[in-house]
Design a protein around this motif. Structure first.
Motif, PDB file in Angstrom:
ATOM      1  N   TYR A  78       0.812  -1.216   0.000  1.00  0.00           N
ATOM      2  CA  TYR A  78       0.000   0.000   0.000  1.00  0.00           C
ATOM      3  C   TYR A  78       0.851   1.274   0.000  1.00  0.00           C
ATOM      4  O   TYR A  78       0.475   2.289  -0.573  1.00  0.00           O
ATOM      5  N   ALA A  79       2.023   1.242   0.614  1.00  0.00           N
ATOM      6  CA  ALA A  79       2.879   2.432   0.651  1.00  0.00           C
ATOM      7  C   ALA A  79       3.375   2.813  -0.743  1.00  0.00           C
ATOM      8  O   ALA A  79       3.737   3.973  -0.994  1.00  0.00           O
ATOM      9  N   ALA A  80       3.394   1.853  -1.653  1.00  0.00           N
ATOM     10  CA  ALA A  80       3.864   2.122  -3.016  1.00  0.00           C
ATOM     11  C   ALA A  80       2.938   3.079  -3.760  1.00  0.00           C
ATOM     12  O   ALA A  80       3.353   3.696  -4.748  1.00  0.00           O
ATOM     13  N   MET A  81       1.702   3.216  -3.301  1.00  0.00           N
ATOM     14  CA  MET A  81       0.785   4.145  -3.986  1.00  0.00           C
ATOM     15  C   MET A  81       1.322   5.566  -3.911  1.00  0.00           C
ATOM     16  O   MET A  81       1.306   6.300  -4.909  1.00  0.00           O
ATOM     17  N   GLU A  82       1.813   5.962  -2.748  1.00  0.00           N
ATOM     18  CA  GLU A  82       2.422   7.292  -2.609  1.00  0.00           C
ATOM     19  C   GLU A  82       3.672   7.393  -3.488  1.00  0.00           C
ATOM     20  O   GLU A  82       3.895   8.416  -4.161  1.00  0.00           O
ATOM     21  N   ARG A  83       4.462   6.363  -3.485  1.00  0.00           N
ATOM     22  CA  ARG A  83       5.700   6.345  -4.281  1.00  0.00           C
ATOM     23  C   ARG A  83       5.415   6.561  -5.767  1.00  0.00           C
ATOM     24  O   ARG A  83       6.058   7.380  -6.421  1.00  0.00           O
ATOM     25  N   PHE A  84       4.433   5.842  -6.301  1.00  0.00           N
ATOM     26  CA  PHE A  84       4.134   5.951  -7.730  1.00  0.00           C
ATOM     27  C   PHE A  84       3.550   7.310  -8.086  1.00  0.00           C
ATOM     28  O   PHE A  84       3.814   7.842  -9.164  1.00  0.00           O
ATOM     29  N   ARG A  85       2.759   7.878  -7.187  1.00  0.00           N
ATOM     30  CA  ARG A  85       2.240   9.228  -7.430  1.00  0.00           C
ATOM     31  C   ARG A  85       3.395  10.237  -7.464  1.00  0.00           C
ATOM     32  O   ARG A  85       3.443  11.113  -8.337  1.00  0.00           O
ATOM     33  N   LYS A  86       4.347  10.105  -6.546  1.00  0.00           N
ATOM     34  CA  LYS A  86       5.468  11.041  -6.491  1.00  0.00           C
ATOM     35  C   LYS A  86       6.414  10.857  -7.671  1.00  0.00           C
ATOM     36  O   LYS A  86       7.158  11.782  -8.023  1.00  0.00           O
ATOM     37  N   LEU A  87       6.375   9.665  -8.286  1.00  0.00           N
ATOM     38  CA  LEU A  87       7.181   9.427  -9.484  1.00  0.00           C
ATOM     39  C   LEU A  87       6.473   9.925 -10.743  1.00  0.00           C
ATOM     40  O   LEU A  87       6.965   9.740 -11.855  1.00  0.00           O
ATOM     41  N   GLY A  88       5.289  10.520 -10.536  1.00  0.00           N
ATOM     42  CA  GLY A  88       4.620  11.198 -11.645  1.00  0.00           C
ATOM     43  C   GLY A  88       3.451  10.460 -12.279  1.00  0.00           C
ATOM     44  O   GLY A  88       2.864  10.958 -13.248  1.00  0.00           O
ATOM     45  N   PHE A  89       3.061   9.314 -11.734  1.00  0.00           N
ATOM     46  CA  PHE A  89       1.952   8.575 -12.358  1.00  0.00           C
ATOM     47  C   PHE A  89       0.623   9.261 -12.070  1.00  0.00           C
ATOM     48  O   PHE A  89       0.283   9.519 -10.924  1.00  0.00           O
ATOM     49  N   LYS A  90      -0.139   9.536 -13.131  1.00  0.00           N
ATOM     50  CA  LYS A  90      -1.400  10.263 -12.974  1.00  0.00           C
ATOM     51  C   LYS A  90      -2.635   9.410 -13.304  1.00  0.00           C
ATOM     52  O   LYS A  90      -3.762   9.890 -13.194  1.00  0.00           O
ATOM     53  N   GLY A  91      -2.424   8.168 -13.703  1.00  0.00           N
ATOM     54  CA  GLY A  91      -3.552   7.295 -14.023  1.00  0.00           C
ATOM     55  C   GLY A  91      -4.197   6.728 -12.762  1.00  0.00           C
ATOM     56  O   GLY A  91      -3.938   7.175 -11.642  1.00  0.00           O
ATOM     57  N   LYS A  92      -5.059   5.740 -12.948  1.00  0.00           N
ATOM     58  CA  LYS A  92      -5.768   5.136 -11.824  1.00  0.00           C
ATOM     59  C   LYS A  92      -4.857   4.151 -11.072  1.00  0.00           C
ATOM     60  O   LYS A  92      -4.130   3.372 -11.687  1.00  0.00           O
ATOM     61  N   ILE A  93      -4.924   4.204  -9.749  1.00  0.00           N
ATOM     62  CA  ILE A  93      -4.188   3.258  -8.907  1.00  0.00           C
ATOM     63  C   ILE A  93      -5.187   2.405  -8.127  1.00  0.00           C
ATOM     64  O   ILE A  93      -6.063   2.933  -7.429  1.00  0.00           O
ATOM     65  N   ILE A  94      -5.049   1.102  -8.273  1.00  0.00           N
ATOM     66  CA  ILE A  94      -5.925   0.140  -7.598  1.00  0.00           C
ATOM     67  C   ILE A  94      -5.082  -0.657  -6.616  1.00  0.00           C
ATOM     68  O   ILE A  94      -4.056  -1.241  -6.993  1.00  0.00           O
ATOM     69  N   LEU A  95      -5.480  -0.685  -5.363  1.00  0.00           N
ATOM     70  CA  LEU A  95      -4.801  -1.504  -4.359  1.00  0.00           C
ATOM     71  C   LEU A  95      -5.504  -2.850  -4.280  1.00  0.00           C
ATOM     72  O   LEU A  95      -6.710  -2.910  -3.990  1.00  0.00           O
ATOM     73  N   GLU A  96      -4.767  -3.905  -4.535  1.00  0.00           N
ATOM     74  CA  GLU A  96      -5.319  -5.262  -4.509  1.00  0.00           C
ATOM     75  C   GLU A  96      -4.776  -6.011  -3.299  1.00  0.00           C
ATOM     76  O   GLU A  96      -3.579  -5.994  -3.039  1.00  0.00           O
ATOM     77  N   ILE A  97      -5.668  -6.676  -2.594  1.00  0.00           N
ATOM     78  CA  ILE A  97      -5.240  -7.506  -1.460  1.00  0.00           C
ATOM     79  C   ILE A  97      -5.607  -8.956  -1.755  1.00  0.00           C
ATOM     80  O   ILE A  97      -6.790  -9.316  -1.827  1.00  0.00           O
ATOM     81  N   GLN A  98      -4.597  -9.799  -1.933  1.00  0.00           N
ATOM     82  CA  GLN A  98      -4.809 -11.231  -2.148  1.00  0.00           C
ATOM     83  C   GLN A  98      -4.712 -12.010  -0.846  1.00  0.00           C
ATOM     84  O   GLN A  98      -5.080 -13.172  -0.781  1.00  0.00           O
ATOM     85  N   GLY A  99      -4.230 -11.360   0.199  1.00  0.00           N
ATOM     86  CA  GLY A  99      -4.091 -12.017   1.497  1.00  0.00           C
ATOM     87  C   GLY A  99      -2.942 -11.400   2.263  1.00  0.00           C
ATOM     88  O   GLY A  99      -1.938 -10.989   1.682  1.00  0.00           O
TER      89      GLY A  99
END
Length: 355
Positions: A78-99
């Protein structure tokens, strides 16, 4: 439409899921690439997909700029969502939990995820795992939640006619760690062997995902239980060889035994069912969509070795029930976990999110 799937390592159920959904989504015009932070073994089961192995910000940013993804699906991290936004990604981010392993751990991790979901996440995704769904609905009141089964290609991964083994095989798949509950499997195996000394125990595992202490404990316990000559440890078996193993296990009169305390949506059960290998499992929550007791498999009460042995003997000795479970398991798999169903759900999710 182009989607990047992100996970820690190319191993286990998430890697299997990624391979399966790459095929499924390609059929509806969605291109799938995969990013793993590290690779702990030489073996990579991916074929016909872009696979990136890096945990370097600059390299990840270069990938994002070059590939121009419409959406990113991040599994667990989940922390990677902030990382990818700060790296400039502007598309949709979906957090998936498989377990997340034990339910208490899942709850703790998802509580930590709250600020990341609130600030950087467009949607949550999970494969109908009851405890994950309950936590999602409690913690994330305003974030869209999507739930649908993982996909499985029963035509590609299927039963193979091979020479029948001379001994019954009882198999286990997992990591030598507490949640996979390997100690309980050894106890079940010992009790079954006391009744039928010819039984072989096959344990499939990835040695890169266990601690030295856990491995030492395993070596000591299997010796103490007198199982050294019965256990066959199979490490890093390529996925394209597993259908042959499952087929032989089923034909031997044996079964796959899952002893996990908690699971998300284990692929090993679907793979076994597709190869006519019946399943005995704990009620580890995420298995409920694939295993219906005495319909598509069997349950035993976790921690109750005698109950496990009783269910195992019924599965091995009651020919009529065994055949019914095998045939019905195949029908259940084909109807509930198809590529078509998965791609339809996934496409609808992207459409709702305007990806």
């Amino acid at each position: 439409m182009k989607v990047l799937f992100v996970f820690y390592v190319p191993s286990g159920g998430v890697e299997t899921l990624n391979r399966q959904r790459s095929i499924a989504l390609k059929q509806v015009g969605i291109t799938c690439d995969f990013l793993y932070y590290s690779k702990r073994r030489k073996l990579l089961n991916h074929e016909n997909s872009n696979v990136f192995i890096t945990n370097n910000d600059q390299e990840i940013q270069n990938i994002l700029r070059k590939e121009n993804y419409d959406a990113i699906v991040i599994t667990s991290d989940y922390a990677a969502m902030e990382r990818f936004r700060k790296l400039g990604f502007k598309g949709k981010i979906i957090l998936e939990i498989q377990g997340f392993g034990p339910q208490a751990v899942a709850r703790q991790q998802l509580q930590l995820a709250i600020p990341y979901v609130q600030n950087y996440c467009d949607a949550l995704l999970y494969p109908k795992t009851p405890h994950i769904g309950a936590i999602f609905r409690e913690f994330f009141k305003t974030t869209p939640i999507f739930e649908f089964n993982n996909c499985f290609d029963h035509k590609a991964f299927t039963y193979q006619t091979l020479p029948k083994p001379s001994k019954p095989i009882v198999a286990w798949i997992g990591r030598l760690e507490d949640n996979k509950n390997w100690r309980e499997f050894l106890s079940i195996g010992q009790q079954l062997i006391m009744k039928r000394p010819e039984i072989d125990l096959y344990m499939f595992e990835d040695p890169s995902l266990s601690t030295q202490q856990e491995r030492n404990d395993f070596i000591q316990l299997k010796s103490r239980l007198g199982l050294d000559k019965h256990i066959h440890l199979l490490q890093n078996v390529p996925n394209n060889q597993m259908a042959a193993y499952y087929s032989r296990i089923g034909d031997s009169g044996g079964f796959l035994c899952s002893t996990s305390k908690v699971e998300g949506a284990p692929y090993s059960l679907l793979e076994a069912m597709s190869c006519r290998c019946p399943v005995l499992t704990t009620d580890s929550d995420g298995v409920r969509s694939s295993i219906l007791h005495n319909q598509s498999g069997k349950y035993y009460q976790i921690g109750n070795i005698q109950h496990a042995v009783q269910q195992a003997e019924e599965l091995m000795n009651d020919t009529k029930l065994r055949l019914y479970i095998i045939e019905n398991g195949l029908l259940h798999l084909q109807s509930q976990f198809s590529h078509q169903q998965y791609s339809r759900h996934f496409s609808r999710m992207l459409k709702v999110l305007n990806a």
